[in-house]
Design a protein around this motif. Structure first.
Motif, PDB file in Angstrom:
ATOM      1  N   ALA A  83       0.826  -1.214   0.000  1.00 47.05           N
ATOM      2  CA  ALA A  83       0.000   0.000   0.000  1.00 47.05           C
ATOM      3  C   ALA A  83       0.853   1.254   0.000  1.00 47.05           C
ATOM      4  CB  ALA A  83      -0.934  -0.009   1.210  1.00 47.05           C
ATOM      5  N   GLU A  84       1.888   1.270   0.818  1.00 47.03           N
ATOM      6  CA  GLU A  84       2.757   2.445   0.886  1.00 47.03           C
ATOM      7  C   GLU A  84       3.481   2.671  -0.435  1.00 47.03           C
ATOM      8  OE1 GLU A  84       5.197   1.601   4.254  1.00 47.03           O
ATOM      9  OE2 GLU A  84       3.601   2.036   5.709  1.00 47.03           O
ATOM     10  N   ALA A  85       3.886   1.583  -1.095  1.00 45.74           N
ATOM     11  CA  ALA A  85       4.569   1.717  -2.388  1.00 45.74           C
ATOM     12  C   ALA A  85       3.616   2.239  -3.456  1.00 45.74           C
ATOM     13  CB  ALA A  85       5.157   0.369  -2.808  1.00 45.74           C
ATOM     14  N   VAL A  86       2.401   1.741  -3.476  1.00 46.94           N
ATOM     15  CA  VAL A  86       1.411   2.231  -4.447  1.00 46.94           C
ATOM     16  C   VAL A  86       1.120   3.704  -4.201  1.00 46.94           C
ATOM     17  CG1 VAL A  86      -0.972   2.037  -5.242  1.00 46.94           C
ATOM     18  CG2 VAL A  86       0.357  -0.032  -4.801  1.00 46.94           C
ATOM     19  N   ALA A  87       0.895   4.068  -2.945  1.00 50.33           N
ATOM     20  CA  ALA A  87       0.594   5.465  -2.620  1.00 50.33           C
ATOM     21  C   ALA A  87       1.730   6.386  -3.043  1.00 50.33           C
ATOM     22  CB  ALA A  87       0.310   5.602  -1.123  1.00 50.33           C
ATOM     23  N   ALA A  88       2.963   5.924  -2.883  1.00 55.62           N
ATOM     24  CA  ALA A  88       4.123   6.740  -3.263  1.00 55.62           C
ATOM     25  C   ALA A  88       4.173   6.988  -4.763  1.00 55.62           C
ATOM     26  CB  ALA A  88       5.414   6.065  -2.796  1.00 55.62           C
ATOM     27  N   ALA A  89       3.531   6.127  -5.544  1.00 50.86           N
ATOM     28  CA  ALA A  89       3.540   6.275  -7.007  1.00 50.86           C
ATOM     29  C   ALA A  89       2.394   7.147  -7.514  1.00 50.86           C
ATOM     30  CB  ALA A  89       3.457   4.893  -7.660  1.00 50.86           C
ATOM     31  N   ILE A  90       1.525   7.592  -6.615  1.00 48.08           N
ATOM     32  CA  ILE A  90       0.364   8.404  -7.000  1.00 48.08           C
ATOM     33  C   ILE A  90       0.646   9.874  -6.689  1.00 48.08           C
ATOM     34  CG2 ILE A  90      -2.092   8.843  -6.599  1.00 48.08           C
ATOM     35  CD1 ILE A  90      -1.496   6.187  -7.990  1.00 48.08           C
ATOM     36  N   PRO A  91       0.575  10.748  -7.674  1.00 51.31           N
ATOM     37  CA  PRO A  91       0.816  12.175  -7.404  1.00 51.31           C
ATOM     38  C   PRO A  91      -0.395  12.836  -6.755  1.00 51.31           C
ATOM     39  CG  PRO A  91       0.249  11.858  -9.709  1.00 51.31           C
ATOM     40  CD  PRO A  91       0.315  10.481  -9.109  1.00 51.31           C
ATOM     41  N   ASP A  92      -0.166  13.953  -6.102  1.00 48.36           N
ATOM     42  CA  ASP A  92      -1.276  14.761  -5.608  1.00 48.36           C
ATOM     43  C   ASP A  92      -2.155  15.205  -6.782  1.00 48.36           C
ATOM     44  OD1 ASP A  92      -0.418  14.598  -2.973  1.00 48.36           O
ATOM     45  OD2 ASP A  92       0.758  16.446  -3.094  1.00 48.36           O
ATOM     46  N   HIS A  93      -3.413  15.492  -6.491  1.00 43.60           N
ATOM     47  CA  HIS A  93      -4.386  16.011  -7.456  1.00 43.60           C
ATOM     48  C   HIS A  93      -4.646  15.051  -8.619  1.00 43.60           C
ATOM     49  CE1 HIS A  93      -4.073  19.769  -5.263  1.00 43.60           C
ATOM     50  NE2 HIS A  93      -2.762  19.710  -5.393  1.00 43.60           N
ATOM     51  N   ALA A  94      -4.506  13.743  -8.342  1.00 39.25           N
ATOM     52  CA  ALA A  94      -4.803  12.723  -9.355  1.00 39.25           C
ATOM     53  C   ALA A  94      -6.236  12.235  -9.205  1.00 39.25           C
ATOM     54  CB  ALA A  94      -3.839  11.546  -9.218  1.00 39.25           C
ATOM     55  N   SER A  95      -6.758  11.647 -10.277  1.00 44.79           N
ATOM     56  CA  SER A  95      -8.061  10.990 -10.230  1.00 44.79           C
ATOM     57  C   SER A  95      -7.840   9.477 -10.219  1.00 44.79           C
ATOM     58  CB  SER A  95      -8.927  11.394 -11.417  1.00 44.79           C
ATOM     59  OG  SER A  95      -8.270  11.132 -12.644  1.00 44.79           O
ATOM     60  N   LEU A  96      -8.646   8.783  -9.386  1.00 44.18           N
ATOM     61  CA  LEU A  96      -8.398   7.372  -9.140  1.00 44.18           C
ATOM     62  C   LEU A  96      -9.691   6.562  -9.133  1.00 44.18           C
ATOM     63  CD1 LEU A  96      -6.248   7.762  -5.876  1.00 44.18           C
ATOM     64  CD2 LEU A  96      -5.366   7.719  -8.210  1.00 44.18           C
ATOM     65  N   PHE A  97      -9.596   5.313  -9.620  1.00 43.06           N
ATOM     66  CA  PHE A  97     -10.547   4.266  -9.276  1.00 43.06           C
ATOM     67  C   PHE A  97      -9.888   3.383  -8.231  1.00 43.06           C
ATOM     68  CE2 PHE A  97     -12.193   4.392 -13.869  1.00 43.06           C
ATOM     69  CZ  PHE A  97     -13.374   5.030 -13.531  1.00 43.06           C
ATOM     70  N   ILE A  98     -10.651   2.934  -7.248  1.00 43.06           N
ATOM     71  CA  ILE A  98     -10.161   1.947  -6.282  1.00 43.06           C
ATOM     72  C   ILE A  98     -11.240   0.880  -6.139  1.00 43.06           C
ATOM     73  CG2 ILE A  98      -9.344   1.504  -3.941  1.00 43.06           C
ATOM     74  CD1 ILE A  98      -8.455   4.394  -3.745  1.00 43.06           C
ATOM     75  N   ASN A  99     -10.870  -0.382  -6.332  1.00 47.02           N
ATOM     76  CA  ASN A  99     -11.889  -1.432  -6.339  1.00 47.02           C
ATOM     77  C   ASN A  99     -11.961  -2.157  -4.992  1.00 47.02           C
ATOM     78  OD1 ASN A  99      -9.701  -3.244  -6.453  1.00 47.02           O
ATOM     79  ND2 ASN A  99     -10.597  -4.467  -8.100  1.00 47.02           N
ATOM     80  N   ILE A 100     -12.647  -3.290  -4.977  1.00 49.79           N
ATOM     81  CA  ILE A 100     -12.908  -4.054  -3.754  1.00 49.79           C
ATOM     82  C   ILE A 100     -11.658  -4.834  -3.353  1.00 49.79           C
ATOM     83  CG2 ILE A 100     -14.320  -5.899  -2.764  1.00 49.79           C
ATOM     84  CD1 ILE A 100     -16.482  -5.174  -4.850  1.00 49.79           C
ATOM     85  N   GLY A 101     -11.407  -4.913  -2.037  1.00 47.01           N
ATOM     86  CA  GLY A 101     -10.326  -5.759  -1.551  1.00 47.01           C
ATOM     87  C   GLY A 101      -9.660  -5.196  -0.309  1.00 47.01           C
ATOM     88  N   THR A 102      -9.099  -6.068   0.489  1.00 50.23           N
ATOM     89  CA  THR A 102      -8.426  -5.612   1.706  1.00 50.23           C
ATOM     90  C   THR A 102      -7.106  -4.915   1.392  1.00 50.23           C
ATOM     91  OG1 THR A 102      -7.456  -7.823   1.985  1.00 50.23           O
ATOM     92  CG2 THR A 102      -9.508  -7.366   3.155  1.00 50.23           C
ATOM     93  N   THR A 103      -6.463  -5.276   0.286  1.00 57.29           N
ATOM     94  CA  THR A 103      -5.232  -4.584  -0.094  1.00 57.29           C
ATOM     95  C   THR A 103      -5.539  -3.166  -0.571  1.00 57.29           C
ATOM     96  OG1 THR A 103      -4.237  -6.690  -0.732  1.00 57.29           O
ATOM     97  CG2 THR A 103      -3.155  -4.691  -1.505  1.00 57.29           C
ATOM     98  N   THR A 104      -6.597  -3.002  -1.342  1.00 61.73           N
ATOM     99  CA  THR A 104      -6.947  -1.655  -1.791  1.00 61.73           C
ATOM    100  C   THR A 104      -7.439  -0.799  -0.619  1.00 61.73           C
ATOM    101  OG1 THR A 104      -9.109  -2.505  -2.489  1.00 61.73           O
ATOM    102  CG2 THR A 104      -7.428  -2.252  -4.185  1.00 61.73           C
ATOM    103  N   GLU A 105      -8.003  -1.425   0.390  1.00 66.42           N
ATOM    104  CA  GLU A 105      -8.363  -0.669   1.599  1.00 66.42           C
ATOM    105  C   GLU A 105      -7.122  -0.167   2.316  1.00 66.42           C
ATOM    106  OE1 GLU A 105     -10.961  -3.262   3.794  1.00 66.42           O
ATOM    107  OE2 GLU A 105     -12.345  -3.416   2.098  1.00 66.42           O
ATOM    108  N   ALA A 106      -6.062  -0.971   2.338  1.00 69.66           N
ATOM    109  CA  ALA A 106      -4.789  -0.521   2.904  1.00 69.66           C
ATOM    110  C   ALA A 106      -4.214   0.628   2.082  1.00 69.66           C
ATOM    111  CB  ALA A 106      -3.804  -1.690   2.969  1.00 69.66           C
ATOM    112  N   ILE A 107      -4.376   0.573   0.767  1.00 71.83           N
ATOM    113  CA  ILE A 107      -3.905   1.666  -0.089  1.00 71.83           C
ATOM    114  C   ILE A 107      -4.648   2.952   0.249  1.00 71.83           C
ATOM    115  CG2 ILE A 107      -3.821   2.522  -2.466  1.00 71.83           C
ATOM    116  CD1 ILE A 107      -3.450  -0.422  -3.338  1.00 71.83           C
TER     117      ILE A 107
END
Length: 252
Positions: A83-107
């Motif tokens: 989750a921390e690695a994914v978040a680090a790859a996302i810039p501020d002011h981005a638009s996102l889809f996030i789907n179902i799952g415990t890993t995406t909840e951690a993200i």
């Protein structure tokens, strides 16, 4: 074949929790990791468990997922690193889809330090996590609400089709050796397919227990993904698929 007492206890523990690491099993049974590896290898040869990187998982069913409460506890540290690695790859002011799952909840939790995100999700837990940020805009798909907080159905598909976003952050229940992305609920898969189709970049967040795991519904292939985040190098067959498709692999 009659199992040794420790092997039977080890098998019972893996079936109860769905997944256990070699280190935690070694500590629980007061033996060396090498002993646990031998036990796991023997149980896997008998078809009683599935070997994973760093542990073992219950073979379980290809038609029914592990209970949400159990999934939330499995691989917690690994999911946090992912989750921390994914978040680090996302810039501020981005638009996102996030789907179902415990890993995406951690993200979602790892994204709370970002600014100005616009998030469209079919995961009520993700929405609840992010909704408290004043500078975030959070949109939730309508549809049938499952017991794990996932929202599925045609209404969710129709809602998501209205958007085109920068990033899709997706999880999956299993990855077959041929590169197929697998899940258990065909309605969930339809929503995830729509999420992937309407994102400019697709990030797949998957802990190593999902490599080689069976599930009955095929979402698509790894070729749909731009980048994979995981906690351990995948098996050779999956690694070859990633290399052939030129998909970036982040091991954290």
């Amino acid at each position: 074949m009659t199992l040794a007492p420790r092997q039977q206890q080890l098998l019972d523990r893996i079936h109860e929790t769905g997944y256990a690491s070699i280190d935690e099993l070694a500590q629980a049974f007061a033996v060396t990791p090498q002993t646990i590896r031998r036990d796991i290898n023997q149980l896997a040869e008998l078809g009683l468990v599935r070997r994973t990187h760093g542990g073992a998982a219950s073979e379980g069913s290809s038609t029914r997922n592990t209970a949400y409460s159990m999934r939330a506890e499995q691989m917690r540290e690994e999911k946090q690193r992912i989750a921390e690695a994914v978040a680090a790859a996302i810039p501020d002011h981005a638009s996102l889809f996030i789907n179902i799952g415990t890993t995406t909840e951690a993200i979602a939790r790892a994204l709370l330090n970002h600014r100005g995100l616009k998030v469209i999700t079919n995961n009520l837990h993700v929405a609840a996590t992010l909704a408290g940020k004043d500078d975030f805009e959070v949109l939730v798909a309508g549809g049938m609400v499952r017991s794990d907080g996932g929202v599925v159905g045609q209404a969710a598909v129709d809602f998501i089709q209205q958007f085109k976003v920068d990033f899709a952050l997706v999880g999956i229940s299993g990855i077959d050796e041929d590169g197929s992305l697998l899940d258990f609920d065909f309605q969930e898969v339809r929503v995830s397919q729509t999420i992937i189709d309407n994102a400019r970049q697709v990030f797949l967040a998957v802990d190593s227990s999902k490599f080689g795991r069976n599930a009955v519904v095929r979402l698509g292939s790894l070729s749909l993904v731009d980048r994979v985040f995981t906690d351990h190098a995948p098996p050779a067959a999956i690694a070859q698929q990633l290399q052939q498709q030129k998909i970036r692999l982040d091991i954290v």
